[in-house]
Write a protein that holds these residues in place. Structure first.
Motif, PDB file in Angstrom:
ATOM      1  N   LEU A   1       0.716  -1.293   0.145  1.00 28.66           N
ATOM      2  CA  LEU A   1       0.372  -0.224   0.145  1.00 28.66           C
ATOM      3  C   LEU A   1       0.567   0.834  -0.347  1.00 28.66           C
ATOM      4  O   LEU A   1       2.419   1.238   0.919  1.00 28.66           O
ATOM      5  N   ASN A   2       0.648   2.443  -0.457  1.00 31.31           N
ATOM      6  CA  ASN A   2       1.111   3.409  -0.215  1.00 31.31           C
ATOM      7  C   ASN A   2       2.541   3.471  -1.283  1.00 31.31           C
ATOM      8  O   ASN A   2       2.693   5.218  -1.085  1.00 31.31           O
ATOM      9  N   SER A   3       2.735   3.129  -2.036  1.00 30.09           N
ATOM     10  CA  SER A   3       4.155   2.891  -2.994  1.00 30.09           C
ATOM     11  C   SER A   3       4.024   1.599  -3.727  1.00 30.09           C
ATOM     12  O   SER A   3       3.436   0.576  -4.157  1.00 30.09           O
TER      13      SER A   3
ATOM     14  N   ARG B   1       3.150   1.551  -9.378  1.00 31.29           N
ATOM     15  CA  ARG B   1       1.943   2.002  -9.185  1.00 31.29           C
ATOM     16  C   ARG B   1       1.984   1.055  -7.296  1.00 31.29           C
ATOM     17  O   ARG B   1       1.636  -0.093  -7.501  1.00 31.29           O
ATOM     18  N   ALA B   2       0.862   1.479  -6.060  1.00 25.73           N
ATOM     19  CA  ALA B   2       0.707   0.684  -5.445  1.00 25.73           C
ATOM     20  C   ALA B   2      -0.420   0.153  -5.181  1.00 25.73           C
ATOM     21  O   ALA B   2      -1.063   0.131  -6.698  1.00 25.73           O
TER      22      ALA B   2
ATOM     23  N   GLN C   1      -4.355   1.633  -5.858  1.00 20.21           N
ATOM     24  CA  GLN C   1      -4.288   2.791  -6.643  1.00 20.21           C
ATOM     25  C   GLN C   1      -4.524   3.086  -7.792  1.00 20.21           C
ATOM     26  O   GLN C   1      -4.331   2.085  -8.476  1.00 20.21           O
ATOM     27  N   LYS C   2      -5.777   4.132  -8.087  1.00 22.54           N
ATOM     28  CA  LYS C   2      -6.103   4.149  -9.140  1.00 22.54           C
ATOM     29  C   LYS C   2      -5.216   4.426 -10.387  1.00 22.54           C
ATOM     30  O   LYS C   2      -3.992   5.227  -9.948  1.00 22.54           O
TER      31      LYS C   2
ATOM     32  N   THR D   1      -3.302   7.557 -12.962  1.00 18.88           N
ATOM     33  CA  THR D   1      -3.606   8.100 -13.587  1.00 18.88           C
ATOM     34  C   THR D   1      -2.957   9.050 -15.027  1.00 18.88           C
ATOM     35  O   THR D   1      -3.338   7.603 -15.662  1.00 18.88           O
TER      36      THR D   1
ATOM     37  N   ARG E   1       2.021   5.013 -14.834  1.00 21.15           N
ATOM     38  CA  ARG E   1       2.544   4.664 -14.056  1.00 21.15           C
ATOM     39  C   ARG E   1       2.616   3.414 -14.005  1.00 21.15           C
ATOM     40  O   ARG E   1       2.004   1.924 -13.315  1.00 21.15           O
TER      41      ARG E   1
END
Length: 185
Positions: A51-53, A66-67, A70-71, A73, A77
């Motif tokens: 998560l987060n990274s 992408r974490a 994570q969506k 963008t 990524r």
């Protein structure tokens, strides 16, 4: 940026102090993956989703930018396969118990590199002068590593679609910014 200038950056990061190693790893990751600064600083070494990274997977050989959860963008990524040279570094760091690819001498994740980067640039120019070469690196930013990686791939004759996917850029952006470096342009 030329290969020689990258060598000056690596040498200067090493010469700063013990903490300069994190800047060397930042430069290496940037040159091999064309990653963005924030994403590279947050990158973990893990075979499991994080998560987060993003993460460097030493077992699968992938750079998952992408974490977990994570969506997507505009910055895409996308995951990519690590080059064997980078994979060797990642596997060695994993064996040594490193959780982050870019970490300080106390094993902590580095939050920002602004001051260290500025010192690295100054030191690189000083090292170049000692070698009898005058280089102005004042406009070199961490994002310059992404452009350098993309440029080098084009100079080696990489397929533009594969390179754009590898560096997690749209083909249109990649064509507009890097295609003129390709030998067949």
């Amino acid at each position: 940026m030329s290969r020689r200038e990258v060598v000056y950056l690596l040498r200067s990061a090493r010469s700063l102090c013990i903490d300069g190693r994190h800047l060397q790893w930042f430069i290496i990751l940037g040159i091999y993956t064309g990653g963005r600064k924030a994403a590279m600083l947050a990158t973990r070494i893990s075979s499991e989703p994080v998560l987060n990274s993003g993460r460097l997977d030493p077992d699968g050989g992938l750079f998952i930018r992408r974490a977990a959860g994570q969506k997507a963008t505009k910055k895409e990524r996308n995951p990519c396969r690590m080059p064997r040279q980078l994979l060797g570094h990642v596997r060695r760091k994993a064996r040594l118990g490193h959780r982050c690819f870019i970490q300080g001498n106390r094993g902590c994740q580095i939050g920002d590199i602004k001051k260290g980067w500025a010192g690295t640039i100054e030191a690189a120019q000083r090292i170049a002068r000692q070698d009898g070469v005058e280089r102005d690196l004042s406009d070199v930013t961490p994002h310059t590593l992404k452009h350098t990686a993309c440029t080098w791939s084009m100079q080696r004759g990489a397929d533009i679609h594969q390179a754009a996917a590898y560096f997690s850029a749209s083909v249109e952006t990649f064509t507009r910014t890097c295609a003129h470096h390709h030998p067949d342009f």
